[in-house]
Design an enzyme around this catalytic site. Structure first.
Site, short mmCIF file in Angstrom:
data_model
loop_
_atom_site.label_atom_id
_atom_site.label_comp_id
_atom_site.label_asym_id
_atom_site.label_seq_id
_atom_site.Cartn_x
_atom_site.Cartn_y
_atom_site.Cartn_z
N ALA B 12 0.83 -1.20 0.00
CA ALA B 12 0.00 0.00 0.00
C ALA B 12 0.87 1.25 0.00
CB ALA B 12 -0.96 0.00 1.18
N ALA B 15 2.22 3.10 -5.30
CA ALA B 15 1.82 2.28 -6.44
C ALA B 15 0.61 1.42 -6.08
CB ALA B 15 3.00 1.41 -6.89
N VAL B 82 3.84 -10.38 3.33
CA VAL B 82 3.98 -11.34 2.23
C VAL B 82 5.25 -12.15 2.46
CG1 VAL B 82 4.27 -11.61 -0.27
CG2 VAL B 82 2.78 -9.80 0.64
N GLU B 171 18.31 15.30 0.49
CA GLU B 171 17.14 15.87 1.19
C GLU B 171 17.27 15.66 2.70
OE1 GLU B 171 13.52 14.43 -0.84
OE2 GLU B 171 13.40 16.47 -1.60
N GLN B 317 5.67 9.96 -8.17
CA GLN B 317 4.95 10.39 -9.37
C GLN B 317 4.85 9.25 -10.38
OE1 GLN B 317 5.73 13.78 -12.88
NE2 GLN B 317 7.27 13.44 -11.33
#
Lengths: 403, 403
Positions: B12, B15, B82, B171, B317
């Site tokens: 989650a 994508a 998973v 960053e 994005q």
């Protein structure tokens, strides 16, 4: 003595700061030089340190810059560490200098006292000052942050073990009972995995309160998930936890804090002062016996009540009242007038049990519990701020959190 | 295949969450069963983790409950880990169960990749998820909290060493340049005592930007006290720091973070998928080669640009645009219609350098620096939130801090 006497105050806790404040209110810079010596450039509310240690308030909310509350034009502010007091030479040795005095007020506060319990000094944190208190809250949070990142995380690492059920110990676990659920939510940890355990050698908690209040406090804390074990003397502290009782049971925790006792600043003993149970006994006028010009107040002295049967319990309230007397007595000495004997005006005692619960005994026997006591505690904390820095400081750092 | 097809989405992140969202928008529960499997009950903004790691935002600001953005009446939400994908059996093994599928979308994201640098896995932190990121900020703060409590504190313990000058590394040091002065004030530590050091093997930083922007970023960070060492390959990571270059210089720090590379989730390799440089190459329709019903998107696949000369850089994005195509392609498969090939609509790239500086390249070549870039970065972050959870989520967790 020079024509203008030099009054040196050591320590900017409630006792020292209030003394300096009163002196510059009552004396002009022409009448006397007032020197306030403190290790840091800030005063902190020592009675709020348990909140800093639990992380329920920010360290910065518990302190104030000394120059914001003592006008540097009226007093000399020296930020340095006291090494030794040479009273026979009327001189104080600092780490970075020496200072002489005509009158000295020793208000150097307290350190944790582990009463020689093996391993306590090395393995337990103490709530002593801003540095040591915020380390505790960071240490606790670090245990939570690590937990979900480790394959086989030790479940005991989340536990918080607090030795001593006096004022600091109980107020601290009260804050922890508020803080731990927040940490659990922040770090995705089930509340049931975290134990807050208070261990006390005596058969009850908060001995300064009457039995019904002390019982209320214990039950309220237990309801909020604090385990309280009374009559459980700590035999040893190891890196893993406390070993308690004759059975030598090991109670494990990732955070171990000792709040079980205090003693006066070690500087006093180092200076050759007569120590009784870690502090100096003072005369009713707050001077050290056989000394003309040396006062010892706050948490490094014992002041005995008028009946002479027990010393007053050390509180901020007591320290500030002593400071008032000392300022007046120094002025009396300057004027060669008689000194006043200290009389304590006990306005009562309130202990918080976290943000919205507490117990209190005020107005000669009136008892408070619950939200009323918590509210009263905040009133008292704000009053202390008011005495330190006036209304402006209360607005800035006061406890106006809704309850 | 049953009459009602079962679409299983693993992960989650941007994508997987977007895929599930699009599917339940376009298909009614009668047309298909959509199952979203995720390790936690929350989605997090992976592109904000460097802020969590620096402590400039709260972990909770960077995450949102999945059930707040995916209506549990329209999709089945499974919070489980998973273990393996058995594609020949069309089945996914979970830690606490098994799940079959008709269509599978693998969006299991990435893990840190240390490219086999000795000691990196054991001694350096990685910015991988909420748990690991908040541990870093707590670890840093703990070093500060301890410093003034230790007699002979190691001055290097305050240093923060960051390996890798890609997006996350740069960053992250940009946020640290904001955070460290705050920590210094909070813990009474001189700013000059703390080094923020970025180490990069390549001769420049942020290679996805043109040279002038990358130079701007380096100079801006250096002005704010970040040391950037380029062309400095890390040979080894020890508990003390990085050993760099042929001279084997040891650069020491109390906090060591590796941001130098990522690879797709290890579940893919474990499931026997064909891996190329840590990820799965997919066809232009985003399916795994030779598979009818299995899509791999987000940070665990390589999607090649139309010229076929290089894969797209992995970004949120890109992941969200891939998700749009996958939802449509699954519906096309259900209707036995032809599938669409993915075309990336690049809206530009902006990197933040802390709260009020940044660099960006948007609208085919238009360049931004400084406060404009920082503002644009917040617009992008808010847009990402909007796509996840609508205007309500932007109001709740959006970056509306003044700049």
């Amino acid at each position: 003595m020079s024509t203008k006497p030099k009054i040196v105050v050591l320590g900017a806790g409630h006792a020292g700061l209030t003394t300096a404040k009163k002196l510059i209110q009552k004396l002009s810079p022409e009448q006397a030089e007032v020197v306030l010596v403190n290790k840091h450039n800030y005063h902190y509310e020592a009675t709020w340190l348990h909140e800093v240690a639990a992380g329920t308030i920010s360290p910065n909310d518990a302190r104030v810059m000394i120059s914001d509350v003592i006008n540097p034009n009226k007093a000399t502010l020296v930020y340095d560490t006291v090494v030794e007091i040479k009273k026979d030479e009327k001189r104080v040795v600092l780490e970075n200098g020496d200072i002489t005095y005509d009158y000295l007020v020793v208000a150097l506060g307290w350190k944790s006292n582990d009463f020689g319990i093996k391993g306590m000094g090395e393995n337990a944190f103490a709530i002593e000052d801003i540095d040591s208190s915020r380390l505790i809250s960071e240490h606790i949070e670090y245990q939570f942050a690590k937990f979900n990142n480790e394959e086989n995380a030790d479940p005991d690492s989340l536990n918080i073990l607090v030795g001593g059920a006096g004022f600091t110990g109980i107020e601290f676990v009260g804050e922890l009972a508020d803080k731990v659920p927040q940490l659990c939510r922040k770090y995705d940890i089930d509340r049931s995995k975290v134990k807050i355990i208070n261990i006390e050698a005596a058969p009850s908690i908060l001995p300064m309160f009457e039995q019904d209040l002390s019982t209320y406090a214990r039950e309220a804390l237990e309801e909020r998930g604090v385990e309280i074990r009374m009559a459980a003397p700590i035999k040893e502290c190891t890196p893993e936890g406390f070993i308690i009782g004759e059975e030598k049971e090991l109670v494990k925790a990732g955070t171990i804090v000792w709040t079980g006792g205090v003693k006066g600043s070690p500087i006093l003993e180092k200076s050759g002062f007569d120590m009784v149970k870690g502090k100096v006994n003072v005369n009713p006028d707050l001077r050290m016996p056989d000394e003309e010009d040396l006062f010892v107040i706050g948490d490094c002295s014992w002041v005995w009540d008028n009946e002479g049967d027990r010393p007053y319990a050390p509180t901020a309230q007591l320290a500030m009242q002593e400071a008032d007397y000392v300022a007046d007595n120094i002025i009396a000495l300057m004027k060669k007038e008689p000194l006043k004997n200290f009389v304590f005006d006990n306005k009562g005692t309130v202990a918080s049990l976290g943000h919205s619960d507490g117990i209190g005994s005020i107005f000669s026997g009136y008892k408070l519990t619950g939200k009323k006591a918590a509210a009263m505690k905040k009133v008292i904390d704000n009053r202390s701020l008011y005495l330190v820095g006036g209304a402006k400081l209360v607005l800035k750092k006061g406890k106006v959190r809704p309850f």
